[in-house]
Design a protein around this motif. Structure first.
Motif, PDB file in Angstrom:
ATOM      1  N   GLU A  96      -7.476  -0.002 -12.646  1.00  0.00           N
ATOM      2  CA  GLU A  96      -6.312  -0.707 -13.273  1.00  0.00           C
ATOM      3  C   GLU A  96      -5.657  -1.639 -11.797  1.00  0.00           C
ATOM      4  OE1 GLU A  96      -3.651   1.648 -15.142  1.00  0.00           O
ATOM      5  OE2 GLU A  96      -5.093   2.256 -16.795  1.00  0.00           O
ATOM      6  N   GLY A  97      -5.699  -1.089 -10.858  1.00  0.00           N
ATOM      7  CA  GLY A  97      -5.058  -1.826  -9.453  1.00  0.00           C
ATOM      8  C   GLY A  97      -6.133  -1.680  -8.369  1.00  0.00           C
ATOM      9  N   ASP A  98      -5.560  -1.936  -7.248  1.00  0.00           N
ATOM     10  CA  ASP A  98      -6.258  -1.730  -5.872  1.00  0.00           C
ATOM     11  C   ASP A  98      -6.513  -0.423  -5.644  1.00  0.00           C
ATOM     12  OD1 ASP A  98      -7.515  -1.813  -3.423  1.00  0.00           O
ATOM     13  OD2 ASP A  98      -6.296  -3.601  -2.640  1.00  0.00           O
ATOM     14  N   PRO A  99      -7.636   0.241  -5.661  1.00  0.00           N
ATOM     15  CA  PRO A  99      -7.344   1.717  -5.281  1.00  0.00           C
ATOM     16  C   PRO A  99      -7.592   1.964  -3.912  1.00  0.00           C
ATOM     17  CG  PRO A  99      -9.840   0.851  -5.391  1.00  0.00           C
ATOM     18  CD  PRO A  99      -8.935  -0.297  -5.941  1.00  0.00           C
ATOM     19  N   LEU A 100      -7.397   0.851  -2.972  1.00  0.00           N
ATOM     20  CA  LEU A 100      -6.904   1.250  -1.565  1.00  0.00           C
ATOM     21  C   LEU A 100      -5.382   1.550  -1.540  1.00  0.00           C
ATOM     22  CD1 LEU A 100      -8.797  -1.732   0.353  1.00  0.00           C
ATOM     23  CD2 LEU A 100      -9.537   0.659   0.099  1.00  0.00           C
ATOM     24  N   GLU A 101      -4.788   1.296  -2.451  1.00  0.00           N
ATOM     25  CA  GLU A 101      -3.201   1.570  -2.591  1.00  0.00           C
ATOM     26  C   GLU A 101      -3.161   3.099  -2.731  1.00  0.00           C
ATOM     27  OE1 GLU A 101      -0.734  -0.360  -2.183  1.00  0.00           O
ATOM     28  OE2 GLU A 101      -1.867  -2.328  -2.227  1.00  0.00           O
ATOM     29  N   MET A 155       0.904  -1.284  -0.029  1.00  0.00           N
ATOM     30  CA  MET A 155       0.011   0.034   0.043  1.00  0.00           C
ATOM     31  C   MET A 155       1.146   1.230  -0.070  1.00  0.00           C
ATOM     32  SD  MET A 155      -3.170   0.490   2.708  1.00  0.00           S
ATOM     33  CE  MET A 155      -4.176  -0.732   1.971  1.00  0.00           C
ATOM     34  N   LYS A 156       0.525   2.114  -1.018  1.00  0.00           N
ATOM     35  CA  LYS A 156       1.625   3.309  -1.120  1.00  0.00           C
ATOM     36  C   LYS A 156       1.584   3.901   0.416  1.00  0.00           C
ATOM     37  CE  LYS A 156       0.917   6.200  -4.419  1.00  0.00           C
ATOM     38  NZ  LYS A 156       0.382   7.282  -5.350  1.00  0.00           N
ATOM     39  N   LYS A 157       0.467   4.244   1.028  1.00  0.00           N
ATOM     40  CA  LYS A 157       0.633   4.923   2.236  1.00  0.00           C
ATOM     41  C   LYS A 157      -0.275   3.917   3.112  1.00  0.00           C
ATOM     42  CE  LYS A 157       2.047   9.700   1.113  1.00  0.00           C
ATOM     43  NZ  LYS A 157       1.702   9.642  -0.267  1.00  0.00           N
ATOM     44  N   ILE A 173     -15.250   1.018  -3.757  1.00  0.00           N
ATOM     45  CA  ILE A 173     -14.360   0.709  -2.415  1.00  0.00           C
ATOM     46  C   ILE A 173     -15.602   0.579  -1.376  1.00  0.00           C
ATOM     47  CG2 ILE A 173     -12.671   1.701  -0.938  1.00  0.00           C
ATOM     48  CD1 ILE A 173     -11.692   3.096  -3.350  1.00  0.00           C
ATOM     49  N   ILE A 174     -16.050  -0.504  -1.052  1.00  0.00           N
ATOM     50  CA  ILE A 174     -16.989  -0.409  -0.063  1.00  0.00           C
ATOM     51  C   ILE A 174     -16.166  -0.954   1.157  1.00  0.00           C
ATOM     52  CG2 ILE A 174     -19.004  -0.950  -1.588  1.00  0.00           C
ATOM     53  CD1 ILE A 174     -18.723  -4.158  -1.078  1.00  0.00           C
ATOM     54  N   THR A 175     -16.804  -0.978   2.198  1.00  0.00           N
ATOM     55  CA  THR A 175     -16.047  -1.047   3.782  1.00  0.00           C
ATOM     56  C   THR A 175     -16.152  -2.517   4.348  1.00  0.00           C
ATOM     57  OG1 THR A 175     -18.331  -0.346   4.751  1.00  0.00           O
ATOM     58  CG2 THR A 175     -16.562   1.358   4.059  1.00  0.00           C
ATOM     59  N   THR A 176     -16.784  -3.373   3.609  1.00  0.00           N
ATOM     60  CA  THR A 176     -16.705  -4.843   4.353  1.00  0.00           C
ATOM     61  C   THR A 176     -15.470  -5.484   3.814  1.00  0.00           C
ATOM     62  OG1 THR A 176     -17.992  -5.542   2.263  1.00  0.00           O
ATOM     63  CG2 THR A 176     -19.137  -5.073   4.323  1.00  0.00           C
ATOM     64  N   ASN A 177     -15.072  -6.693   4.606  1.00  0.00           N
ATOM     65  CA  ASN A 177     -13.828  -7.253   4.196  1.00  0.00           C
ATOM     66  C   ASN A 177     -14.118  -8.387   3.150  1.00  0.00           C
ATOM     67  OD1 ASN A 177     -15.267  -9.164   5.497  1.00  0.00           O
ATOM     68  ND2 ASN A 177     -14.256  -9.376   7.329  1.00  0.00           N
ATOM     69  N   ASP A 178     -14.741  -8.111   2.366  1.00  0.00           N
ATOM     70  CA  ASP A 178     -15.164  -9.077   1.245  1.00  0.00           C
ATOM     71  C   ASP A 178     -15.396  -8.671  -0.217  1.00  0.00           C
ATOM     72  OD1 ASP A 178     -17.415  -8.383   1.936  1.00  0.00           O
ATOM     73  OD2 ASP A 178     -18.642 -10.251   2.079  1.00  0.00           O
ATOM     74  N   VAL A 179     -14.481  -7.574  -0.530  1.00  0.00           N
ATOM     75  CA  VAL A 179     -14.925  -6.427  -1.625  1.00  0.00           C
ATOM     76  C   VAL A 179     -14.711  -7.192  -2.821  1.00  0.00           C
ATOM     77  CG1 VAL A 179     -14.586  -4.514  -0.293  1.00  0.00           C
ATOM     78  CG2 VAL A 179     -12.736  -5.564  -1.678  1.00  0.00           C
ATOM     79  N   GLY A 180     -13.881  -8.023  -3.083  1.00  0.00           N
ATOM     80  CA  GLY A 180     -13.436  -8.587  -4.418  1.00  0.00           C
ATOM     81  C   GLY A 180     -13.038  -7.771  -5.368  1.00  0.00           C
ATOM     82  N   GLU A 181     -13.463  -8.029  -6.731  1.00  0.00           N
ATOM     83  CA  GLU A 181     -12.763  -7.163  -7.727  1.00  0.00           C
ATOM     84  C   GLU A 181     -13.213  -5.596  -7.579  1.00  0.00           C
ATOM     85  OE1 GLU A 181     -10.348  -8.297  -9.960  1.00  0.00           O
ATOM     86  OE2 GLU A 181     -10.386  -9.907  -8.802  1.00  0.00           O
ATOM     87  N   TYR A 182     -12.329  -4.720  -8.030  1.00  0.00           N
ATOM     88  CA  TYR A 182     -12.748  -3.326  -8.127  1.00  0.00           C
ATOM     89  C   TYR A 182     -12.758  -3.157  -9.572  1.00  0.00           C
ATOM     90  CZ  TYR A 182     -10.996  -2.952  -3.259  1.00  0.00           C
ATOM     91  OH  TYR A 182     -10.914  -3.040  -2.013  1.00  0.00           O
ATOM     92  N   GLU A 183     -13.766  -2.954 -10.183  1.00  0.00           N
ATOM     93  CA  GLU A 183     -14.207  -2.909 -11.507  1.00  0.00           C
ATOM     94  C   GLU A 183     -13.810  -1.507 -12.108  1.00  0.00           C
ATOM     95  OE1 GLU A 183     -18.069  -4.211 -12.559  1.00  0.00           O
ATOM     96  OE2 GLU A 183     -18.040  -6.035 -11.542  1.00  0.00           O
ATOM     97  N   GLY A 184     -13.141  -1.417 -13.081  1.00  0.00           N
ATOM     98  CA  GLY A 184     -12.954   0.003 -13.730  1.00  0.00           C
ATOM     99  C   GLY A 184     -11.695   0.516 -13.305  1.00  0.00           C
TER     100      GLY A 184
END
Length: 354
Positions: free
Chosen positions: A316-321, A1-3, A303-314
Protein backbone atom coordinates in the motif's frame (compact mmCIF):
# COMPACT_ATOMS: atom_id res chain seq x y z
CA UNK A 1 10.65 7.10 7.05
CA UNK A 2 9.34 5.64 10.33
CA UNK A 3 12.85 4.87 11.45
CA UNK A 4 15.76 6.03 9.40
CA UNK A 5 17.53 3.13 7.78
CA UNK A 6 20.83 2.42 9.42
CA UNK A 7 23.78 2.20 7.10
CA UNK A 8 25.18 -1.25 7.41
CA UNK A 9 28.50 -0.61 9.10
CA UNK A 10 30.94 -3.31 10.04
CA UNK A 11 33.84 -2.89 12.40
CA UNK A 12 35.69 -6.05 11.57
CA UNK A 13 39.33 -6.52 10.71
CA UNK A 14 40.29 -8.47 7.63
CA UNK A 15 42.11 -11.49 9.03
CA UNK A 16 44.14 -12.35 5.97
CA UNK A 17 45.45 -10.36 3.03
CA UNK A 18 44.12 -11.29 -0.40
CA UNK A 19 46.21 -13.82 -2.28
CA UNK A 20 47.23 -13.11 -5.87
CA UNK A 21 45.56 -15.38 -8.38
CA UNK A 22 48.57 -16.02 -10.60
CA UNK A 23 51.83 -14.24 -11.27
CA UNK A 24 50.33 -12.52 -14.29
CA UNK A 25 47.07 -11.40 -12.65
CA UNK A 26 46.25 -7.73 -12.93
CA UNK A 27 43.95 -6.47 -10.17
CA UNK A 28 42.68 -2.93 -9.84
CA UNK A 29 42.08 -1.11 -6.54
CA UNK A 30 38.61 -2.65 -6.23
CA UNK A 31 39.92 -6.20 -6.35
CA UNK A 32 38.76 -6.72 -9.91
CA UNK A 33 40.90 -8.92 -12.10
CA UNK A 34 41.40 -9.63 -15.77
CA UNK A 35 40.93 -13.34 -15.14
CA UNK A 36 37.16 -13.42 -15.57
CA UNK A 37 36.05 -16.36 -17.68
CA UNK A 38 32.98 -17.12 -19.78
CA UNK A 39 33.35 -20.88 -19.73
CA UNK A 40 33.95 -23.38 -16.98
CA UNK A 41 32.17 -24.67 -13.90
CA UNK A 42 31.47 -23.24 -10.45
CA UNK A 43 29.75 -24.17 -7.21
CA UNK A 44 27.18 -21.77 -5.80
CA UNK A 45 25.67 -21.96 -2.31
CA UNK A 46 22.29 -20.26 -1.98
CA UNK A 47 19.28 -19.92 0.31
CA UNK A 48 17.05 -18.70 -2.51
CA UNK A 49 13.90 -20.73 -3.07
CA UNK A 50 14.24 -23.62 -5.54
CA UNK A 51 11.78 -22.14 -8.02
CA UNK A 52 13.57 -18.79 -7.88
CA UNK A 53 16.95 -20.39 -8.55
CA UNK A 54 15.73 -22.16 -11.68
CA UNK A 55 14.04 -19.02 -13.02
CA UNK A 56 17.01 -16.76 -12.33
CA UNK A 57 19.54 -19.18 -13.80
CA UNK A 58 17.64 -19.31 -17.08
CA UNK A 59 18.77 -15.72 -17.60
CA UNK A 60 22.37 -16.52 -16.63
CA UNK A 61 22.49 -19.61 -18.85
CA UNK A 62 21.27 -17.63 -21.86
CA UNK A 63 24.12 -15.18 -21.41
CA UNK A 64 26.78 -17.73 -20.45
CA UNK A 65 25.86 -21.10 -21.99
CA UNK A 66 29.38 -22.44 -21.49
CA UNK A 67 29.37 -22.04 -17.70
CA UNK A 68 27.97 -24.93 -15.67
CA UNK A 69 26.52 -23.82 -12.34
CA UNK A 70 26.36 -26.43 -9.59
CA UNK A 71 23.85 -25.19 -7.01
CA UNK A 72 23.74 -26.24 -3.38
CA UNK A 73 20.43 -24.96 -2.01
CA UNK A 74 19.53 -25.07 1.68
CA UNK A 75 17.82 -22.83 4.22
CA UNK A 76 19.74 -19.83 5.53
CA UNK A 77 20.72 -21.48 8.80
CA UNK A 78 22.01 -24.63 7.13
CA UNK A 79 23.94 -22.71 4.46
CA UNK A 80 25.51 -20.51 7.14
CA UNK A 81 26.55 -23.48 9.26
CA UNK A 82 27.92 -25.25 6.19
CA UNK A 83 30.01 -22.26 5.13
CA UNK A 84 31.44 -21.84 8.61
CA UNK A 85 32.25 -25.55 8.91
CA UNK A 86 34.02 -25.47 5.52
CA UNK A 87 35.84 -22.19 6.10
CA UNK A 88 39.31 -23.79 6.21
CA UNK A 89 38.55 -25.98 3.20
CA UNK A 90 35.96 -24.06 1.16
CA UNK A 91 33.84 -26.05 -1.28
CA UNK A 92 31.76 -23.16 -2.64
CA UNK A 93 33.05 -20.54 -5.06
CA UNK A 94 30.25 -18.05 -4.51
CA UNK A 95 27.42 -17.37 -2.07
CA UNK A 96 24.28 -16.10 -3.79
CA UNK A 97 21.16 -14.81 -2.08
CA UNK A 98 21.96 -15.63 1.54
CA UNK A 99 21.26 -13.38 4.53
CA UNK A 100 23.65 -10.46 4.96
CA UNK A 101 23.70 -11.10 8.72
CA UNK A 102 25.14 -14.53 7.92
CA UNK A 103 27.64 -13.03 5.49
CA UNK A 104 28.90 -10.78 8.29
CA UNK A 105 29.51 -13.77 10.53
CA UNK A 106 31.55 -15.42 7.80
CA UNK A 107 33.32 -12.16 6.99
CA UNK A 108 34.33 -11.81 10.66
CA UNK A 109 36.00 -15.19 10.36
CA UNK A 110 37.92 -14.30 7.19
CA UNK A 111 35.73 -16.46 4.98
CA UNK A 112 34.93 -13.83 2.34
CA UNK A 113 37.13 -12.14 -0.23
CA UNK A 114 36.55 -8.57 -1.38
CA UNK A 115 35.25 -8.06 -4.90
CA UNK A 116 33.46 -5.12 -6.49
CA UNK A 117 31.17 -6.53 -9.19
CA UNK A 118 30.47 -4.52 -12.30
CA UNK A 119 27.71 -2.04 -11.54
CA UNK A 120 28.20 -2.14 -7.76
CA UNK A 121 27.95 1.66 -7.65
CA UNK A 122 24.20 1.24 -8.36
CA UNK A 123 23.71 -0.53 -5.03
CA UNK A 124 22.63 1.81 -2.25
CA UNK A 125 25.28 2.20 0.49
CA UNK A 126 23.09 0.76 3.26
CA UNK A 127 22.71 -2.45 1.26
CA UNK A 128 26.35 -3.47 0.81
CA UNK A 129 29.55 -3.91 2.80
CA UNK A 130 31.16 -0.57 3.61
CA UNK A 131 34.71 -1.76 2.93
CA UNK A 132 36.65 -0.12 0.12
CA UNK A 133 36.32 -3.39 -1.75
CA UNK A 134 32.98 -4.81 -0.63
CA UNK A 135 33.01 -8.30 0.84
CA UNK A 136 29.29 -8.75 0.22
CA UNK A 137 26.63 -7.04 -1.89
CA UNK A 138 22.88 -7.13 -1.20
CA UNK A 139 20.38 -7.86 -3.95
CA UNK A 140 17.00 -7.61 -2.20
CA UNK A 141 15.46 -7.22 1.24
CA UNK A 142 12.64 -8.98 3.04
CA UNK A 143 10.78 -8.06 6.18
CA UNK A 144 8.63 -9.61 8.90
CA UNK A 145 4.91 -9.63 8.22
CA UNK A 146 1.90 -11.28 9.80
CA UNK A 147 -0.24 -13.32 7.39
CA UNK A 148 -3.78 -13.88 8.65
CA UNK A 149 -6.31 -16.23 7.12
CA UNK A 150 -9.40 -14.02 7.31
CA UNK A 151 -11.84 -16.92 7.08
CA UNK A 152 -10.19 -18.80 9.93
CA UNK A 153 -9.85 -15.63 11.99
CA UNK A 154 -13.57 -14.93 11.62
CA UNK A 155 -14.49 -18.51 12.43
CA UNK A 156 -12.33 -18.44 15.59
CA UNK A 157 -13.39 -14.90 16.48
CA UNK A 158 -9.77 -13.78 16.69
CA UNK A 159 -8.99 -10.17 17.60
CA UNK A 160 -7.39 -7.69 15.20
CA UNK A 161 -3.60 -7.62 15.01
CA UNK A 162 -1.79 -4.30 14.83
CA UNK A 163 1.15 -4.61 17.20
CA UNK A 164 3.51 -7.21 18.63
CA UNK A 165 1.54 -7.22 21.88
CA UNK A 166 -1.64 -8.21 20.05
CA UNK A 167 -0.05 -11.58 19.23
CA UNK A 168 0.06 -12.38 22.96
CA UNK A 169 -3.73 -12.43 23.32
CA UNK A 170 -4.77 -15.86 24.71
CA UNK A 171 -7.28 -16.12 21.86
CA UNK A 172 -4.35 -16.94 19.55
CA UNK A 173 -3.16 -19.92 21.60
CA UNK A 174 -2.35 -22.77 19.21
CA UNK A 175 -3.21 -20.73 16.12
CA UNK A 176 0.16 -19.09 15.29
CA UNK A 177 2.97 -20.62 13.23
CA UNK A 178 6.43 -19.04 13.04
CA UNK A 179 9.77 -20.11 11.58
CA UNK A 180 12.74 -21.42 13.56
CA UNK A 181 15.59 -18.86 13.51
CA UNK A 182 18.21 -21.63 13.51
CA UNK A 183 17.14 -22.77 10.06
CA UNK A 184 15.25 -19.75 8.69
CA UNK A 185 16.59 -16.30 7.91
CA UNK A 186 13.07 -14.96 8.35
CA UNK A 187 12.90 -16.50 11.80
CA UNK A 188 16.22 -14.94 12.77
CA UNK A 189 15.40 -11.44 11.53
CA UNK A 190 12.08 -11.60 13.42
CA UNK A 191 13.68 -12.66 16.70
CA UNK A 192 16.51 -10.16 16.24
CA UNK A 193 13.98 -7.37 15.68
CA UNK A 194 12.10 -8.22 18.88
CA UNK A 195 15.32 -8.14 20.88
CA UNK A 196 16.40 -4.85 19.32
CA UNK A 197 13.03 -3.14 19.67
CA UNK A 198 12.38 -4.24 23.26
CA UNK A 199 15.85 -4.79 24.66
CA UNK A 200 17.24 -8.25 25.29
CA UNK A 201 15.70 -8.96 28.70
CA UNK A 202 12.23 -7.69 27.79
CA UNK A 203 12.55 -9.22 24.34
CA UNK A 204 13.12 -12.73 25.69
CA UNK A 205 10.23 -12.26 28.11
CA UNK A 206 8.05 -11.32 25.14
CA UNK A 207 9.19 -14.39 23.18
CA UNK A 208 8.39 -16.58 26.22
CA UNK A 209 4.82 -15.29 26.16
CA UNK A 210 4.57 -15.58 22.38
CA UNK A 211 5.72 -19.20 22.58
CA UNK A 212 2.60 -20.00 24.63
CA UNK A 213 0.52 -19.16 21.54
CA UNK A 214 2.75 -20.87 18.97
CA UNK A 215 1.49 -24.13 17.48
CA UNK A 216 4.69 -24.94 15.59
CA UNK A 217 8.02 -23.51 14.42
CA UNK A 218 8.74 -24.35 10.78
CA UNK A 219 12.12 -24.61 9.09
CA UNK A 220 11.12 -22.39 6.17
CA UNK A 221 10.40 -18.68 6.36
CA UNK A 222 7.70 -18.84 3.71
CA UNK A 223 5.92 -21.90 5.12
CA UNK A 224 3.93 -20.00 7.79
CA UNK A 225 2.46 -17.82 5.03
CA UNK A 226 1.60 -20.89 2.97
CA UNK A 227 0.03 -22.60 6.00
CA UNK A 228 -2.08 -19.54 6.72
CA UNK A 229 -3.08 -19.40 3.08
CA UNK A 230 -4.30 -23.02 3.09
CA UNK A 231 -6.04 -22.70 6.46
CA UNK A 232 -3.61 -25.03 8.26
CA UNK A 233 -3.18 -22.20 10.75
CA UNK A 234 -4.93 -18.90 11.29
CA UNK A 235 -1.82 -16.76 11.66
CA UNK A 236 1.61 -17.13 10.08
CA UNK A 237 4.59 -15.00 11.12
CA UNK A 238 6.40 -14.87 7.80
CA UNK A 239 7.70 -12.18 5.44
CA UNK A 240 5.86 -9.59 3.42
CA UNK A 241 6.02 -10.85 -0.11
CA UNK A 242 5.34 -14.46 0.87
CA UNK A 243 1.96 -13.30 2.13
CA UNK A 244 1.33 -10.84 -0.68
CA UNK A 245 1.96 -13.50 -3.32
CA UNK A 246 -0.48 -15.86 -1.61
CA UNK A 247 -3.06 -13.08 -1.57
CA UNK A 248 -2.44 -12.34 -5.24
CA UNK A 249 -3.08 -16.01 -6.02
CA UNK A 250 -6.51 -15.70 -4.43
CA UNK A 251 -5.90 -16.96 -0.91
CA UNK A 252 -8.17 -15.45 1.79
CA UNK A 253 -5.35 -13.74 3.65
CA UNK A 254 -4.54 -10.31 4.98
CA UNK A 255 -0.92 -9.18 5.25
CA UNK A 256 -0.18 -7.05 8.31
CA UNK A 257 2.92 -5.02 9.04
CA UNK A 258 3.17 -4.34 12.77
CA UNK A 259 3.04 -0.73 13.88
CA UNK A 260 6.37 -0.85 15.74
CA UNK A 261 8.18 -1.73 12.55
CA UNK A 262 9.46 -4.89 10.87
CA UNK A 263 12.68 -6.74 11.26
CA UNK A 264 14.48 -7.20 7.96
CA UNK A 265 17.52 -8.65 6.30
CA UNK A 266 19.14 -8.68 2.88
CA UNK A 267 19.78 -11.49 0.49
CA UNK A 268 23.42 -10.95 -0.40
CA UNK A 269 26.14 -12.28 -2.67
CA UNK A 270 29.79 -12.83 -1.83
CA UNK A 271 33.02 -14.31 -3.14
CA UNK A 272 34.40 -17.13 -0.98
CA UNK A 273 37.99 -16.65 0.20
CA UNK A 274 39.99 -19.50 -1.34
CA UNK A 275 43.63 -20.05 -2.23
CA UNK A 276 42.63 -20.24 -5.89
CA UNK A 277 39.69 -18.13 -7.01
CA UNK A 278 37.62 -19.65 -9.79
CA UNK A 279 37.65 -17.12 -12.70
CA UNK A 280 33.99 -17.78 -13.56
CA UNK A 281 33.03 -16.70 -10.03
CA UNK A 282 33.67 -13.08 -11.03
CA UNK A 283 31.48 -13.47 -14.11
CA UNK A 284 28.68 -14.90 -11.99
CA UNK A 285 28.86 -12.13 -9.39
CA UNK A 286 28.82 -9.48 -12.13
CA UNK A 287 25.68 -11.02 -13.59
CA UNK A 288 24.09 -11.45 -10.13
CA UNK A 289 23.67 -7.66 -9.74
CA UNK A 290 23.02 -6.91 -13.42
CA UNK A 291 19.87 -5.11 -14.55
CA UNK A 292 18.35 -8.34 -15.86
CA UNK A 293 19.00 -10.20 -12.59
CA UNK A 294 17.62 -7.31 -10.52
CA UNK A 295 14.45 -7.29 -12.61
CA UNK A 296 13.96 -10.97 -11.79
CA UNK A 297 14.60 -10.47 -8.07
CA UNK A 298 12.00 -7.73 -8.01
CA UNK A 299 9.33 -10.20 -9.09
CA UNK A 300 9.80 -12.01 -5.76
CA UNK A 301 11.08 -9.30 -3.42
CA UNK A 302 9.94 -5.80 -4.41
CA UNK A 303 12.59 -4.21 -2.16
CA UNK A 304 15.67 -4.48 -4.35
CA UNK A 305 18.93 -2.76 -3.51
CA UNK A 306 19.51 -0.50 -6.50
CA UNK A 307 18.62 3.18 -6.47
CA UNK A 308 15.96 2.86 -9.19
CA UNK A 309 13.39 0.54 -7.65
CA UNK A 310 10.27 2.27 -8.96
CA UNK A 311 6.90 0.98 -7.77
CA UNK A 312 6.52 -1.58 -4.97
CA UNK A 313 3.78 -3.82 -6.33
CA UNK A 314 1.43 -5.29 -3.73
CA UNK A 315 2.33 -2.81 -1.00
CA UNK A 316 0.00 0.00 0.00
CA UNK A 317 2.95 2.32 0.61
CA UNK A 318 6.73 2.38 0.50
CA UNK A 319 7.90 -0.75 2.38
CA UNK A 320 11.18 0.98 3.24
CA UNK A 321 9.16 3.07 5.69
CA UNK A 322 8.31 -0.08 7.63
CA UNK A 323 11.87 -1.28 8.23
CA UNK A 324 13.31 -0.86 11.72
CA UNK A 325 16.71 0.64 12.40
CA UNK A 326 18.58 -2.62 12.11
CA UNK A 327 21.93 -3.10 13.85
CA UNK A 328 23.40 -5.78 11.61
CA UNK A 329 26.74 -5.74 13.42
CA UNK A 330 25.04 -6.55 16.73
CA UNK A 331 22.92 -9.23 15.07
CA UNK A 332 25.99 -10.87 13.56
CA UNK A 333 28.07 -10.80 16.74
CA UNK A 334 25.12 -11.98 18.87
CA UNK A 335 23.91 -14.63 16.44
CA UNK A 336 25.34 -17.69 18.21
CA UNK A 337 24.04 -16.64 21.62
CA UNK A 338 20.60 -15.79 20.23
CA UNK A 339 20.27 -19.12 18.46
CA UNK A 340 21.51 -21.13 21.44
CA UNK A 341 19.09 -19.39 23.82
CA UNK A 342 16.21 -19.80 21.39
CA UNK A 343 16.91 -23.53 20.97
CA UNK A 344 17.02 -24.09 24.71
CA UNK A 345 13.73 -22.30 25.23
CA UNK A 346 11.51 -23.13 22.27
CA UNK A 347 12.87 -25.91 20.04
CA UNK A 348 10.43 -28.47 21.47
CA UNK A 349 7.77 -27.02 19.16
CA UNK A 350 9.89 -27.18 15.99
CA UNK A 351 8.58 -29.31 13.16
CA UNK A 352 10.42 -32.59 12.54
CA UNK A 353 13.31 -32.46 10.12
CA UNK A 354 12.46 -33.90 6.73
Amino acid sequence: MKKKLLSVLLSVTVLASALSFTACSDKDKNGNTDEKATEGELTVYTALEDEQVSTYLEDFNKKYPDIKVNVVRESTGIITAKLIAEKDNPQADVVWGTAASSMMVLDDQGGLKGYAPEGVERILPEFKSDKDTPTWVGIDAWETAIVVNTEEAEKLNLPEIKSYDDLLDPAFKGHIVMSNPNSSGTGFLTVSAVLQLMGEDEGWEYLDKLDENIAMYTHSGSKPAKMASSGECAVGISFGYAGLSQKEDGAPVEVIFLEEGSGWDLEANALINKDEINPVAYTFLDWAISDSAMALYKENYPIITTNDVGEYEGYEGDPLEQLIENDFSWAASSRDDILKTWMEKYDAKSEAEE
